[in-house]
Write a protein that holds these residues in place. Structure first.
Motif, PDB file in Angstrom:
ATOM      1  N   VAL A   1       0.865  -1.184   0.000  1.00  0.00           N
ATOM      2  CA  VAL A   1       0.000   0.000   0.000  1.00  0.00           C
ATOM      3  C   VAL A   1       0.899   1.231   0.000  1.00  0.00           C
ATOM      4  CG1 VAL A   1      -1.911  -1.159   1.180  1.00  0.00           C
ATOM      5  CG2 VAL A   1      -0.141   0.022   2.524  1.00  0.00           C
ATOM      6  N   PRO A   2       0.385   2.403  -0.421  1.00  0.00           N
ATOM      7  CA  PRO A   2       1.201   3.626  -0.430  1.00  0.00           C
ATOM      8  C   PRO A   2       1.568   4.085   0.978  1.00  0.00           C
ATOM      9  CG  PRO A   2      -0.724   3.851  -1.857  1.00  0.00           C
ATOM     10  CD  PRO A   2      -0.929   2.612  -1.058  1.00  0.00           C
ATOM     11  N   VAL A   3       2.557   4.973   1.038  1.00  0.00           N
ATOM     12  CA  VAL A   3       3.007   5.504   2.324  1.00  0.00           C
ATOM     13  C   VAL A   3       1.893   6.278   3.015  1.00  0.00           C
ATOM     14  CG1 VAL A   3       4.634   7.109   3.413  1.00  0.00           C
ATOM     15  CG2 VAL A   3       5.420   5.577   1.613  1.00  0.00           C
ATOM     16  N   ASN A   4       1.110   7.027   2.246  1.00  0.00           N
ATOM     17  CA  ASN A   4       0.028   7.808   2.855  1.00  0.00           C
ATOM     18  C   ASN A   4      -0.991   6.907   3.537  1.00  0.00           C
ATOM     19  OD1 ASN A   4       1.065  10.279   2.084  1.00  0.00           O
ATOM     20  ND2 ASN A   4      -0.033  10.303   0.136  1.00  0.00           N
ATOM     21  N   THR A   5      -1.254   5.747   2.965  1.00  0.00           N
ATOM     22  CA  THR A   5      -2.174   4.798   3.602  1.00  0.00           C
ATOM     23  C   THR A   5      -1.607   4.304   4.915  1.00  0.00           C
ATOM     24  OG1 THR A   5      -3.011   4.106   1.438  1.00  0.00           O
ATOM     25  CG2 THR A   5      -3.434   2.640   3.299  1.00  0.00           C
ATOM     26  N   LEU A   6      -0.318   4.002   4.942  1.00  0.00           N
ATOM     27  CA  LEU A   6       0.314   3.568   6.190  1.00  0.00           C
ATOM     28  C   LEU A   6       0.292   4.681   7.228  1.00  0.00           C
ATOM     29  CD1 LEU A   6       3.426   1.616   4.827  1.00  0.00           C
ATOM     30  CD2 LEU A   6       1.354   0.652   5.831  1.00  0.00           C
ATOM     31  N   ARG A   7       0.559   5.911   6.793  1.00  0.00           N
ATOM     32  CA  ARG A   7       0.586   7.037   7.730  1.00  0.00           C
ATOM     33  C   ARG A   7      -0.788   7.252   8.364  1.00  0.00           C
ATOM     34  NH1 ARG A   7       2.275  10.561   4.503  1.00  0.00           N
ATOM     35  NH2 ARG A   7       4.497  10.567   5.024  1.00  0.00           N
ATOM     36  N   ASN A   8      -1.839   7.054   7.604  1.00  0.00           N
ATOM     37  CA  ASN A   8      -3.186   7.284   8.120  1.00  0.00           C
ATOM     38  C   ASN A   8      -3.752   6.085   8.873  1.00  0.00           C
ATOM     39  OD1 ASN A   8      -3.255   9.841   6.911  1.00  0.00           O
ATOM     40  ND2 ASN A   8      -4.038   9.021   4.988  1.00  0.00           N
ATOM     41  N   SER A   9      -3.162   4.914   8.687  1.00  0.00           N
ATOM     42  CA  SER A   9      -3.760   3.693   9.232  1.00  0.00           C
ATOM     43  C   SER A   9      -2.990   3.096  10.403  1.00  0.00           C
ATOM     44  CB  SER A   9      -3.887   2.623   8.133  1.00  0.00           C
ATOM     45  OG  SER A   9      -4.632   3.105   7.035  1.00  0.00           O
ATOM     46  N   VAL A  10      -1.708   3.422  10.544  1.00  0.00           N
ATOM     47  CA  VAL A  10      -0.856   2.753  11.532  1.00  0.00           C
ATOM     48  C   VAL A  10      -0.650   3.656  12.741  1.00  0.00           C
ATOM     49  CG1 VAL A  10       1.428   1.777  11.958  1.00  0.00           C
ATOM     50  CG2 VAL A  10       0.276   1.374   9.775  1.00  0.00           C
ATOM     51  N   ARG A  11      -0.762   3.071  13.919  1.00  0.00           N
ATOM     52  CA  ARG A  11      -0.512   3.758  15.185  1.00  0.00           C
ATOM     53  C   ARG A  11       0.378   2.869  16.052  1.00  0.00           C
ATOM     54  NH1 ARG A  11      -2.177   6.924  12.341  1.00  0.00           N
ATOM     55  NH2 ARG A  11      -3.896   8.422  12.558  1.00  0.00           N
ATOM     56  N   THR A  12       1.210   3.497  16.872  1.00  0.00           N
ATOM     57  CA  THR A  12       2.089   2.752  17.767  1.00  0.00           C
ATOM     58  C   THR A  12       1.841   3.168  19.209  1.00  0.00           C
ATOM     59  OG1 THR A  12       3.861   4.387  17.549  1.00  0.00           O
ATOM     60  CG2 THR A  12       3.874   2.521  16.009  1.00  0.00           C
ATOM     61  N   GLU A  13       2.111   2.256  20.126  1.00  0.00           N
ATOM     62  CA  GLU A  13       1.999   2.524  21.550  1.00  0.00           C
ATOM     63  C   GLU A  13       3.167   1.859  22.271  1.00  0.00           C
ATOM     64  OE1 GLU A  13      -1.706   1.367  23.204  1.00  0.00           O
ATOM     65  OE2 GLU A  13      -2.924   2.711  21.939  1.00  0.00           O
ATOM     66  N   THR A  14       3.600   2.491  23.349  1.00  0.00           N
ATOM     67  CA  THR A  14       4.668   1.943  24.174  1.00  0.00           C
ATOM     68  C   THR A  14       4.207   1.877  25.617  1.00  0.00           C
ATOM     69  OG1 THR A  14       5.629   4.147  24.459  1.00  0.00           O
ATOM     70  CG2 THR A  14       6.490   2.800  22.645  1.00  0.00           C
TER      71      THR A  14
END
Length: 214
Positions: free
Chosen positions: A89-102
């Motif tokens: 998938v494009p980078v913009n899709t990853l930027r809008n869809s992926v979240r991280t937590e620590t």
């Protein structure tokens, strides 16, 4: 005698039962919320976990600190640019869809991805986790912390978005609240309106009879 249009509307509002505004708000809000839950496509969430492990020249505290840093850089362009090749998938899709937590207590990073398709959600989470591990381990000789895959993301079995029942309940609650607020600001019946009746104006025939009697 004609009724003033400006005063007719407040009078009609005051004549409505107290519960009618709340009931109307509940029905309208529930209907809109349920329709939103039915029409909106379901969303699926998949999560992959990576863990920071100290080498012989480091300790757990250092691993915990680097895990916090890796959680912040996981959604940066350098990592997402490599992840798009494996995710498809494009980078913009990853930027809008992926979240991280620590976690402040464990040197672990969770990478979550949301998508209308189950397979895409799992692929995006695993791709970003893989790219993050690759970038982190390129400098492990300097950081003395290695990043490892702890758990791969699997295809979610159920959507993570709210169901139509939940959105309907939320809409009904919001509609009832708005109805209650409208009830509070509704013009109230004044005491003089209940006790004093307006004087009737005699018609032409009554006035003529009164004049002849004089």
């Amino acid at each position: 005698m004609t009724e003033n249009p400006r005063t007719a509307r407040p009078s009609r509002l005051r004549a409505l039962p107290s519960w009618s505004l709340v009931a109307a708000g509940v029905l309208a809000g529930g209907s809109l919320g349920g329709a939103y839950g039915v029409l909106k496509p379901p969303a699926y969430t998949a999560t992959s976990y990576v863990i920071a492990v100290p080498t012989d020249k480091s300790d757990t505290a250092s691993a915990l600190g680097f895990a916090q840093a890796y959680g912040r850089v996981a959604t940066q362009l350098a990592v997402l640019g490599d992840a798009q090749m494996w995710a498809g998938v494009p980078v913009n899709t990853l930027r809008n869809s992926v979240r991280t937590e620590t976690s402040p207590d464990a040197p672990m990073v969770s990478v979550s991805a949301v998508s209308p398709r189950r397979a895409d959600a799992a692929d995006m989470a695993n791709a970003v986790a893989r790219a993050l591990i690759q970038h982190a381990n390129e400098t492990k000789d300097d950081t003395h912390v290695e990043l490892l895959q702890f758990s791969r993301a699997a295809k979610p079995s159920a959507p993570s978005s709210a169901s139509a029942e939940v959105t309907g309940l939320v809409g009904a609650s919001a509609g009832g609240l708005l109805g209650a607020l409208a009830l509070l600001v509704r013009p109230r019946r004044r005491p003089e309106e209940e006790l004093v009746r307006p004087a009737s104006v005699p018609g032409p025939a009554v006035a003529a009879d009164a004049h002849r009697s004089l």
